[in-house]
Design an enzyme around this catalytic site. Structure first.
Site, short mmCIF file in Angstrom:
data_model
loop_
_atom_site.label_atom_id
_atom_site.label_comp_id
_atom_site.label_asym_id
_atom_site.label_seq_id
_atom_site.Cartn_x
_atom_site.Cartn_y
_atom_site.Cartn_z
N CYS A 268 0.82 -1.22 0.00
CA CYS A 268 0.00 0.00 0.00
C CYS A 268 0.85 1.26 0.00
O CYS A 268 0.63 2.18 -0.81
CB CYS A 268 -0.97 -0.03 1.17
SG CYS A 268 -0.20 -0.04 2.82
N HIS A 328 -2.45 0.87 6.77
CA HIS A 328 -2.83 0.94 5.35
C HIS A 328 -2.90 2.41 4.92
O HIS A 328 -3.17 3.29 5.74
CB HIS A 328 -4.18 0.25 5.13
CG HIS A 328 -4.52 0.03 3.69
ND1 HIS A 328 -3.74 -0.72 2.84
CD2 HIS A 328 -5.58 0.47 2.93
CE1 HIS A 328 -4.29 -0.75 1.64
NE2 HIS A 328 -5.41 -0.02 1.66
N HIS A 340 -5.85 2.48 -4.06
CA HIS A 340 -4.93 1.87 -3.10
C HIS A 340 -4.56 0.47 -3.55
O HIS A 340 -5.17 -0.10 -4.46
CB HIS A 340 -5.55 1.85 -1.70
CG HIS A 340 -6.83 1.08 -1.61
ND1 HIS A 340 -7.09 0.14 -0.62
CD2 HIS A 340 -7.96 1.10 -2.36
CE1 HIS A 340 -8.30 -0.36 -0.77
NE2 HIS A 340 -8.85 0.20 -1.82
#
Length: 391
Positions: A268, A328, A340
């Site tokens: 990520c 994240h 993402h």
């Protein structure tokens, strides 16, 4: 009786000495910890691995000025210590304290072995600071200060002068997401694969091809329209809404790879890092580092406050007995959507009516930070890292 008194007295002296020695040991251990907190609180980007054993300091650090200050303060303690601490870069490198990545994407690992966890990646042409060696592996520090291990097969070791000589050569940047350098124009004998952001030196021109040289002196031919002069590439980088969105969407479907920061696979934070790198900015490696940059613009899910390029962070909120945990990150692209890398690079939405609605990420949302057009110590321009004055 007299012997007993002398024995008791001797034992008392030993106990007093032992107590005094222990007190000084505790004092030095606290001093070591104080310096670690001040100069190397994040072991991902700084080394302060020092301990005291039997009046001897052992370990290693890359914080030279801090270590000199530490030794000066240590002299104020009424106990003699000798030092076996290794200050990095290691003298065993014999001046080869720099390296340049020679393959399209170098895998940089948490330990000096191929089976170790992938920590990060570096693209061809990236300068690395070399700290020490272990067999065919080298502990290196990337331009974003991340410290981990790379196999010598993917780098060219250099002295500072050799690196400056490499800097001085005319360079080009590979611009498509993927491609190749060929042994000859129009022939498909591959010299190396290439990915967006690879930096090479240019030698000559023939048949709409440029002959390039890799940092390890291998030579190949690349279609001219796949390359841009380094100066032109740097000057054309801009974190505009259009550039950020187009760059991010060009990587849709790229598989998730823990530790990846390239088109070959990305986690990520590696994805957000790659978006910004290809548009001229270098941001920290991990989500838990990126969250400390820029300006906070939202914590209440007021999506109307967000702009394209804002970074959204997700994880576990702090409680009375547990710190916040950032796990994240994604980038806002407008219209209640963010992009993402989770499983693959994808678009998610906070609109319950959208086919991309992502309730999972909504439930673990923490906050949004803005780094575009914001001053931040941990955000650099690419030109600041690929040039001699970085030495």
């Amino acid at each position: 009786m007299k012997n007993f008194v002398f024995a008791l007295y001797g034992l008392l002296i030993l106990l007093i000495f032992a107590c005094s020695k222990t007190d000084h040991a505790q004092e030095i251990e606290q001093l070591i910890e104080d310096y670690r907190i001040q100069y190397a609180p994040d072991k991902r980007v700084a080394i302060w691995d020092i301990k005291v054993e039997n009046d001897t300091l052992k370990g290693e650090t890359d914080q030279l000025q801090a270590f000199e200050s530490f030794l000066a303060q240590l002299e104020e303690i009424p106990q003699q210590f000798c030092s076996e601490v290794q200050v990095l870069p290691s003298v065993k490198l014999e001046g080869k304290t720099w390296a340049v990545v020679t393959i399209s994407v170098a895998n940089i690992r948490s330990q000096p072995k191929h089976s170790a966890e992938l920590a990060t990646q570096a693209l061809m042409g990236t300068p690395l600071k070399v700290l020490k060696g272990d067999g065919s592996w080298y502990l290196v520090q990337t331009p974003d200060d991340y410290i981990s291990w790379v196999d010598q097969a993917g780098i060219q070791l250099m002295t500072e002068q050799e690196l400056e000589n490499w800097y001085a050569q005319s360079k080009v940047v590979f611009t498509p997401l993927t491609g190749h350098a060929w042994a000859e124009p129009e022939q498909k004998e591959m010299v190396s694969d290439l990915v967006a952001g690879n930096i090479l030196t240019v030698l000559s021109e023939k048949q709409n091809y440029l002959q390039v040289q890799l940092p390890d002196a291998r030579k190949g031919w690349v279609p001219m329209d796949h390359l841009m002069s380094y100066e032109e590439w740097i000057n054309s980088r801009e974190t505009s809404n259009e550039n950020l969105i187009n760059t991010a969407k060009s990587m849709l479907g790229v598989p998730y790879l823990w530790g990846g920061t390239s088109i070959k696979g990305m986690d990520c934070s590696g994805f957000t890092k790659t978006i910004f790198y290809l548009n001229g900015q270098v941001i920290p490696r991990d989500a838990s580092q990126q969250i400390h940059e820029g300006e906070e613009v939202d914590i209440e899910k007021n999506w109307q406050n967000l702009q394209v390029g804002d970074l959204l962070f997700f994880g576990e909120k702090a409680t009375e007995d547990r710190k916040e945990r950032v796990v994240h990150v994604g980038m806002w692209i407008g219209n209640n959507e963010f992009i993402h890398s989770r499983g693959r690079v994808r678009i998610s939405s906070f609109d319950p009516q959208s086919p991309h609605y992502d309730e999972y990420e909504l439930n673990r949302y923490l906050r949004t930070k803005r780094i575009v057009n914001q001053k931040s110590d941990g955000v650099l321009s690419v030109s600041e890292i690929i040039q001699p004055n970085k030495l």
